[in-house]
Design a protein around this motif. Structure first.
Motif, PDB file in Angstrom:
ATOM      1  N   VAL A 189     -34.872  48.643-119.135  1.00 59.47           N
ATOM      2  CA  VAL A 189     -35.343  47.597-118.280  1.00 59.47           C
ATOM      3  C   VAL A 189     -36.964  47.940-118.366  1.00 59.47           C
ATOM      4  CG1 VAL A 189     -35.014  49.133-116.295  1.00 59.47           C
ATOM      5  CG2 VAL A 189     -35.532  46.536-116.033  1.00 59.47           C
ATOM      6  N   GLN A 190     -37.697  47.087-118.362  1.00 49.55           N
ATOM      7  CA  GLN A 190     -39.085  47.221-118.527  1.00 49.55           C
ATOM      8  C   GLN A 190     -39.597  47.247-117.115  1.00 49.55           C
ATOM      9  OE1 GLN A 190     -40.212  46.468-121.701  1.00 49.55           O
ATOM     10  NE2 GLN A 190     -42.167  47.599-120.955  1.00 49.55           N
ATOM     11  N   GLU A 191     -40.478  48.429-117.022  1.00 48.00           N
ATOM     12  CA  GLU A 191     -41.206  48.686-115.721  1.00 48.00           C
ATOM     13  C   GLU A 191     -41.690  47.223-114.983  1.00 48.00           C
ATOM     14  OE1 GLU A 191     -44.607  51.095-116.282  1.00 48.00           O
ATOM     15  OE2 GLU A 191     -44.506  51.853-114.388  1.00 48.00           O
TER      16      GLU A 191
ATOM     17  N   GLN B  43     -39.450  51.109-111.482  1.00 47.97           N
ATOM     18  CA  GLN B  43     -40.475  52.119-111.786  1.00 47.97           C
ATOM     19  C   GLN B  43     -39.939  53.217-112.630  1.00 47.97           C
ATOM     20  OE1 GLN B  43     -40.963  53.473-107.792  1.00 47.97           O
ATOM     21  NE2 GLN B  43     -42.017  51.725-106.933  1.00 47.97           N
ATOM     22  N   LEU B  44     -40.648  53.926-113.081  1.00 52.76           N
ATOM     23  CA  LEU B  44     -40.158  54.857-114.131  1.00 52.76           C
ATOM     24  C   LEU B  44     -39.245  55.678-113.458  1.00 52.76           C
ATOM     25  CD1 LEU B  44     -43.635  55.596-116.070  1.00 52.76           C
ATOM     26  CD2 LEU B  44     -41.823  54.098-116.784  1.00 52.76           C
ATOM     27  N   GLY B  45     -39.533  56.223-112.298  1.00 47.95           N
ATOM     28  CA  GLY B  45     -38.773  57.168-111.568  1.00 47.95           C
ATOM     29  C   GLY B  45     -37.203  56.714-111.258  1.00 47.95           C
ATOM     30  N   ASP B  46     -37.215  55.143-111.509  1.00 48.02           N
ATOM     31  CA  ASP B  46     -35.699  54.759-111.446  1.00 48.02           C
ATOM     32  C   ASP B  46     -34.774  55.245-112.630  1.00 48.02           C
ATOM     33  OD1 ASP B  46     -37.052  51.770-110.113  1.00 48.02           O
ATOM     34  OD2 ASP B  46     -36.699  53.571-109.129  1.00 48.02           O
TER      35      ASP B  46
ATOM     36  N   LYS C  28     -38.590  51.413-119.266  1.00 45.16           N
ATOM     37  CA  LYS C  28     -39.616  51.597-120.166  1.00 45.16           C
ATOM     38  C   LYS C  28     -41.140  51.245-119.902  1.00 45.16           C
ATOM     39  CE  LYS C  28     -37.652  48.850-122.970  1.00 45.16           C
ATOM     40  NZ  LYS C  28     -37.181  48.025-124.428  1.00 45.16           N
ATOM     41  N   PRO C  29     -42.174  51.894-120.071  1.00 41.87           N
ATOM     42  CA  PRO C  29     -43.420  51.531-119.624  1.00 41.87           C
ATOM     43  C   PRO C  29     -44.017  50.394-120.312  1.00 41.87           C
ATOM     44  CG  PRO C  29     -43.547  53.499-120.846  1.00 41.87           C
ATOM     45  CD  PRO C  29     -42.025  53.232-120.787  1.00 41.87           C
TER      46      PRO C  29
END
Lengths: 117, 116
Positions: free
Chosen positions: B13-15, B83-86, B115-116
């Motif tokens: 998934v995209q950030e 979020q990246l932390g997800d 993904k960032p």
């Protein structure tokens, strides 16, 4: 910080060793659980204690022996384990399952990574 | 038979986008609870959200919401504004009040990579 504390974090033991995993909670929960989790798999229930009495044993081999000395502590005694017993062992606690409301999530510790050589 | 089925083994998934994780369950009990947990690579299991079988409204908890369709026996987790932390493994779980007492059964899990 998790409210369920497990020790040790890592354990390496030989097949002839005897060791114990420990779990402690101070949330006033009266149900405590042991789960086993292999890599890339979901946790599998091993034992449940309700009010310090063993209420569920999921046909776990006798080389795993649980103990609940009081409402805050849960131990898992290990003896003559096999290499396939290597896994992450998770302890959890919750309120004893209320009949209808049900909103009593399990609170997990960080687990003990066990390696049997 | 599988009581909890998660059909998506992995997702990208995209950030900042939303993502939906599927969960279907099987029970003959009228009273049950559905839970979602997050497990980062560190191994801890983090409780996210709960839905009771008698709850008329879908549960929400911050960026997490549960799309509960009782007739279809599905309880999908929606994470908004990823979020990246997800990035983690996500497990759906069920407790059946009458049949299994204090037993919590997990689905196979879905690995999410943001993904960032």
């Amino acid at each position: 910080d998790t409210e369920v504390t497990q020790t040790p974090k890592h354990l390496v033991m030989g097949m002839t060793n005897k060791k114990s995993l420990k779990c402690e909670q101070h949330m006033g929960h009266r149900a405590m659980y042991w789960y086993k989790q292999k890599a890339k798999k979901p946790p599998e229930l091993m034992f449940v204690y309700s009010y310090e009495k063993l209420s569920i044993n999921e046909s776990v081999p006798s080389r795993f022996s649980p103990e609940c000395p009081n409402s805050s502590l849960l131990n898992l005694h290990l003896h003559a384990l096999q290499p396939e017993d290597s896994a992450l062992y998770l302890c959890a606690s919750s309120q004893v399952f209320p009949r209808r409301t049900g909103n009593s999530p399990l609170h997990f510790g960080n687990g003990t990574r066990l390696t049997v050589t | 038979a599988q009581k909890i089925t998660q059909t998506q083994p992995g997702m990208f998934v995209q950030e900042k986008e939303a993502v939906t994780l599927d969960c279907t369950y099987d029970t003959s009990d009228q009273s049950y609870g559905l839970f979602w947990y997050k497990q980062p690579s560190s191994g801890e299991m983090i409780f996210l959200i709960y839905q009771g079988s008698y709850d008329e409204q879908n549960a929400t908890e911050g960026r997490y919401s549960l799309n509960f369709q009782k007739a279809r026996k599905s309880a999908n987790l929606v994470i908004s504004a990823s979020q990246l932390g997800d990035s983690a493994m996500y497990f759906c779980a069920m407790r059946e009040y009458k049949a299994a007492g204090n037993k919590l059964t997990f689905g196979g899990g879905t690995r999410v990579l943001v993904k960032p």
